[in-house]
Each structure stands twice: as C-alpha cells, then as structure tokens.
Design a protein around this motif. Structure first.
Motif, PDB file in Angstrom:
ATOM      1  N   SER A  32       0.836  -1.193   0.000  1.00 54.83           N
ATOM      2  CA  SER A  32       0.000   0.000   0.000  1.00 54.83           C
ATOM      3  C   SER A  32       0.869   1.240   0.000  1.00 54.83           C
ATOM      4  O   SER A  32       2.022   1.223   0.431  1.00 54.83           O
ATOM      5  CB  SER A  32      -0.902  -0.012   1.242  1.00 54.83           C
ATOM      6  OG  SER A  32      -0.109  -0.027   2.419  1.00 54.83           O
ATOM      7  N   GLY A  33       0.294   2.321  -0.514  1.00 49.56           N
ATOM      8  CA  GLY A  33       1.034   3.583  -0.539  1.00 49.56           C
ATOM      9  C   GLY A  33       1.945   3.681  -1.742  1.00 49.56           C
ATOM     10  O   GLY A  33       1.803   2.965  -2.722  1.00 49.56           O
ATOM     11  N   ASP A  34       2.909   4.610  -1.673  1.00 46.62           N
ATOM     12  CA  ASP A  34       3.819   4.845  -2.785  1.00 46.62           C
ATOM     13  C   ASP A  34       4.712   3.632  -3.029  1.00 46.62           C
ATOM     14  O   ASP A  34       5.079   2.901  -2.114  1.00 46.62           O
ATOM     15  CB  ASP A  34       4.688   6.075  -2.495  1.00 46.62           C
ATOM     16  CG  ASP A  34       3.863   7.358  -2.532  1.00 46.62           C
ATOM     17  OD1 ASP A  34       2.739   7.307  -3.059  1.00 46.62           O
ATOM     18  OD2 ASP A  34       4.354   8.378  -2.037  1.00 46.62           O
ATOM     19  N   GLU A  60       7.161   9.031 -14.311  1.00 47.63           N
ATOM     20  CA  GLU A  60       6.904   9.402 -12.922  1.00 47.63           C
ATOM     21  C   GLU A  60       5.847  10.496 -12.830  1.00 47.63           C
ATOM     22  O   GLU A  60       4.991  10.479 -11.935  1.00 47.63           O
ATOM     23  CB  GLU A  60       8.189   9.878 -12.258  1.00 47.63           C
ATOM     24  CG  GLU A  60       9.177   8.763 -11.961  1.00 47.63           C
ATOM     25  CD  GLU A  60      10.372   9.264 -11.176  1.00 47.63           C
ATOM     26  OE1 GLU A  60      10.685   8.659 -10.144  1.00 47.63           O
ATOM     27  OE2 GLU A  60      10.985  10.263 -11.588  1.00 47.63           O
ATOM     28  N   ASN A  63       2.637   8.947 -13.254  1.00 48.40           N
ATOM     29  CA  ASN A  63       2.357   7.977 -12.183  1.00 48.40           C
ATOM     30  C   ASN A  63       2.984   8.476 -10.882  1.00 48.40           C
ATOM     31  O   ASN A  63       4.016   7.956 -10.431  1.00 48.40           O
ATOM     32  CB  ASN A  63       2.928   6.605 -12.550  1.00 48.40           C
ATOM     33  CG  ASN A  63       2.336   6.026 -13.811  1.00 48.40           C
ATOM     34  OD1 ASN A  63       1.307   5.361 -13.796  1.00 48.40           O
ATOM     35  ND2 ASN A  63       2.996   6.282 -14.944  1.00 48.40           N
ATOM     36  N   ASP A  65       2.526   8.050  -7.907  1.00 44.98           N
ATOM     37  CA  ASP A  65       2.674   7.119  -6.789  1.00 44.98           C
ATOM     38  C   ASP A  65       3.861   6.181  -6.984  1.00 44.98           C
ATOM     39  O   ASP A  65       4.123   5.326  -6.118  1.00 44.98           O
ATOM     40  CB  ASP A  65       1.400   6.291  -6.627  1.00 44.98           C
ATOM     41  CG  ASP A  65       1.045   5.495  -7.873  1.00 44.98           C
ATOM     42  OD1 ASP A  65       1.368   5.971  -8.991  1.00 44.98           O
ATOM     43  OD2 ASP A  65       0.460   4.406  -7.748  1.00 44.98           O
ATOM     44  N   ASP A  67       7.951   5.919  -7.612  1.00 45.83           N
ATOM     45  CA  ASP A  67       9.257   6.571  -7.576  1.00 45.83           C
ATOM     46  C   ASP A  67      10.289   5.635  -8.202  1.00 45.83           C
ATOM     47  O   ASP A  67      10.522   4.541  -7.704  1.00 45.83           O
ATOM     48  CB  ASP A  67       9.634   6.883  -6.115  1.00 45.83           C
ATOM     49  CG  ASP A  67      10.980   7.570  -5.995  1.00 45.83           C
ATOM     50  OD1 ASP A  67      11.474   8.097  -7.010  1.00 45.83           O
ATOM     51  OD2 ASP A  67      11.540   7.575  -4.876  1.00 45.83           O
TER      52      ASP A  67
END
Length: 420
Positions: A32-34, A60, A63, A65, A67
């Motif tokens: 979950s998350g980045d 990036e 998108n 989310d 990296d």
C-alpha cells in the motif's frame, strides 16, 4: 512528481536466507502507498545517470505514486551485480542491458501475458521454453559491412556486393586499385567478427537450428563453417586481410577506417554513432554481409537493444510491468533510447545521418525470422560455454597462417569435447 534518485549497487545489504526466500515469492504483491522501483541499468558515457533520470521522468509525472530509483552498478557492471544482489537478498525490481538466460530464468517474471513483451523486437529469438522473460527497444545489427564509397568508385565497383563471390571480386579490384587494407579488422574480439560476417548469413539460412544442432552434436563445425573458414584463409593469403591485423586494437581499427586507410569495415550498427561524430570522415555506406550465391534470405546477426526484465523477487511486479511497457512502447521513450546508442527499430524514426538512414532501410527490409544470434548465442539458441573465445583464438590462428583444415579440425575437436 516524485524525484528520481540514484543509488549504487555496492550499497546492497546482506539479509538472511529466510528473508531472501520470502521476497522471492512469485506471488509478491504491491504494498500500500507509494511504490519505489529500483532499476539496475548500464551506465556509460552515453547512458549517463542524468540521461536515465530524464528518460523515466515523464513516467513518474504520469504515475506520481511510483518513484523510479536508478541503480548504478559502477565498475562491477550489471552482469556481475545481478548474482551478487540476488545472493544478498537485495535484488532490484528491474534489470536493464542483460539478456535472460536458461540459468537466470527461474529468477525472472514471465512476461508472456504482455503483448509489448511477446510481440516486441527479437522476442521469439530470446524466448526460453516458449516463455518471454524480456522486453527490448530495438535491434543492434551485426552482419554488416561498412565501406568507403570513394574506394569503391576508384576500384570501379558500381554496386555493393550481394553474394560472397561478388565480394571476392570487389576485394580483388580494391587490392588492384592500390588499397593495402581492403578489409579492416584487428586483434582481440574483432578477429572472429569478420569470420562470422562471412559465415553466418549462409549457415543460418541453410541450417536454421544451427545453434541447437551444434550444441547437441548433430552437426559438425567443419561441414557447416568449412566454406567460410576456407574463404577467410584465402583472403589472408591474398592480402585482403593484412597479417599484421592481430596487433591492431579496436579503437585503432575504427580510426583507420574513418581516416580513409581501409576500404571495408565489418562491424555492428553502433559504428554509425561514431561515424556521425567524425566530421572529416570519408563518405561511408553500408551493405548487409552477403551470403553464398543462391541464398535469397541471408541471416542477419543481431542483438536486442536495451533488454529489460523483472526480477521475481520484486514486491512491485505490476508497477514494474507498467514501467517496462512505457520504456518499450512509448514513442518518445523508445526513440530516445534508440538514438542515444545508435540502435534501430522499424516504425520508430529519429533524425540521423545518411549512413543511419541506410541502416534503417536494412532493418525495414529484414523479416524478424531472418535475425540470428552471433557468438555464443542467446535465448535457447546457445552454443557451449567458451565458444566465443575458441572461435576468436582459431580465427587469429588463420590470420597467423594456420591452414584452414587445421582450424576446422581444432574446432571439431572442441565441439566434440564441449557439446551436450
């Protein structure tokens, strides 16, 4: 946009075998998350870290989310870094510039469900057991012969040769016209490059499964490569290939051709990048390495340009696949990668020199089925380990005056000792 960063492969931290097993699960899912994607890449004077960061920046931005972290292997290189990082339980999500192998395949994500992988450049040639573990951006042509156009004109050669017999005639005319080095070659790995350009277009056209059949001992080197080895020895005897070529280093061979000191330079398509940066170079053309008379579909040696694969240890396989789709299909991303290293892909064009346009035409005219590996091969078309070193050593023996029959006998003995 999340800022792209760069880390060094040397920063890998060892973990326990249990942790390695856990992160290697093929069912690894997105957290979950980045998401942080680590991409191990080949960093060169052309492919700088800055260039890599700029390449993935639009992805990036689209998108936020995800990296993308560019991972530089340093002097160790990608091929050496991958097994070390795997052993340390610190494998990157994506690896660039290394082709999949039978040995490495269990550590890779099967990309067969993605059309951008299964239908991409050289996809079938690099498949293993019917599975597609890699996606690339284009091809590097290998079975090529660059030529000095003025030298051909001076020798009365009006058209590039299309058969080996025509090439023999052209070499004789060049020698008669005063060219002391009709064919430019050198020592190190360069020696066998010329022999493969002479042999593989005909051999693979006649024996499409040559790599596998040689590895299984179903064919012999002398019955398949014999005519090419004998022709090469004849070129040495006639002075088309100077006997002092073994002392010539790759950069010196390239510069001698660019300075107008030789007439024909068998080399891969990457040479076009050097030619484009040489303002005083003579006018240079290119033709595909010819085959024996009567063969209408000569094979074209080629490698995949910028291959990518996803490590099965990645916890972010869906995000990694999304990035690979971008890198191998987005027009701007693909063109940027092709242009920076002088590679080619039909349908993706970029501003180039007249020589680059000639190479692009060769790519457009070459069916995918005509491409063949060179050297030790790739995918399932592989020769026994050590082949590239052995063929190179035996080619150097030819240049040194060893009879063709002795070289063929030595190669047959090597395959007998090393075939499956």
């Amino acid at each position: 946009m999340i800022t792209t960063r760069t880390i060094a492969a040397g920063a890998a931290v060892a973990v326990t075998a249990l942790a390695l097993s856990a992160c290697s699960s093929p069912g690894a899912s997105e957290e979950s998350g980045d998401v942080e994607l680590r991409v191990l890449v080949n960093v060169t004077p052309n492919l700088t870290e800055e260039w890599w960061n700029e390449l993935v920046a639009p992805f990036e931005e689209a998108n936020p989310d995800i990296d993308v972290v560019i991972q530089n292997p340093g002097a160790e290189g990608v091929a050496a870094a991958v097994p070390r990082l795997l052993a340390a339980g610190d494998a990157p999500d994506i690896v660039q510039s290394q082709a999949p192998s039978v040995e490495l395949a269990p550590e890779l994500v099967d990309l067969s469900e993605y059309e951008w992988a299964s239908e991409g450049p050289l996809a079938d040639q690099y498949s293993i057991d019917g599975k597609y573990y890699m996606a690339g951006i284009g091809v590097q042509l290998q079975s090529l012969m660059f030529y000095n156009k003025q030298a051909f004109a001076d020798a009365g050669i009006t058209e590039p040769p299309t058969t080996l017999d025509e090439l023999d005639d052209a070499l004789a005319k060049l020698k008669a016209a005063g060219w002391e080095t009709p064919i430019q070659t050198g020592g190190d790995w360069m020696s066998s490059h010329v022999l493969q350009a002479v042999g593989l277009p005909s051999i693979i056209a006649e024996y499409p499964d040559w790599f596998q059949e040689m590895s299984d001992g179903e064919l012999t080197f002398s019955e398949t490569y014999g005519p090419a080895v004998e022709r090469y020895a004849d070129w040495v005897a006639k002075g088309y290939i100077p006997k002092d070529a073994l002392g010539v280093k790759y950069p010196d061979a390239e510069q001698n051709f660019l300075a107008g000191g030789s007439a024909i330079y068998p080399m891969g398509s990457w040479f076009a990048g050097t030619e484009a940066k040489t303002p005083d170079a003579p006018e240079i053309g290119v033709f595909r390495a010819p085959a024996e008379d009567g063969i209408d579909n000569p094979a074209m040696g080629a490698n995949i340009a910028s291959p990518y694969f996803i490590m099965k240890a990645s916890k972010h396989q869906d995000a990694a696949a999304k990035l690979l789709e971008y890198l191998t299909t987005d027009e701007d991303a693909v063109v940027s990668q092709l242009e920076v290293d002088g590679n080619f892909r039909d349908g993706y064009e970029y501003e180039t020199t007249a020589l680059g346009q000639e190479l692009g035409a060769i790519v457009a005219d070459t069916p995918a089925s005509d491409y063949t590996p060179t050297g030790g091969g790739y995918g399932e078309r592989k020769l026994p380990n050590g082949y590239s070193d052995e063929i190179n050593a035996q080619t150097q023996a030819l240049i040194g005056g060893t009879p063709a029959a002795d070289v063929l006998s030595s190669m047959d003995a090597w395959f007998a000792a090393n075939a499956n």
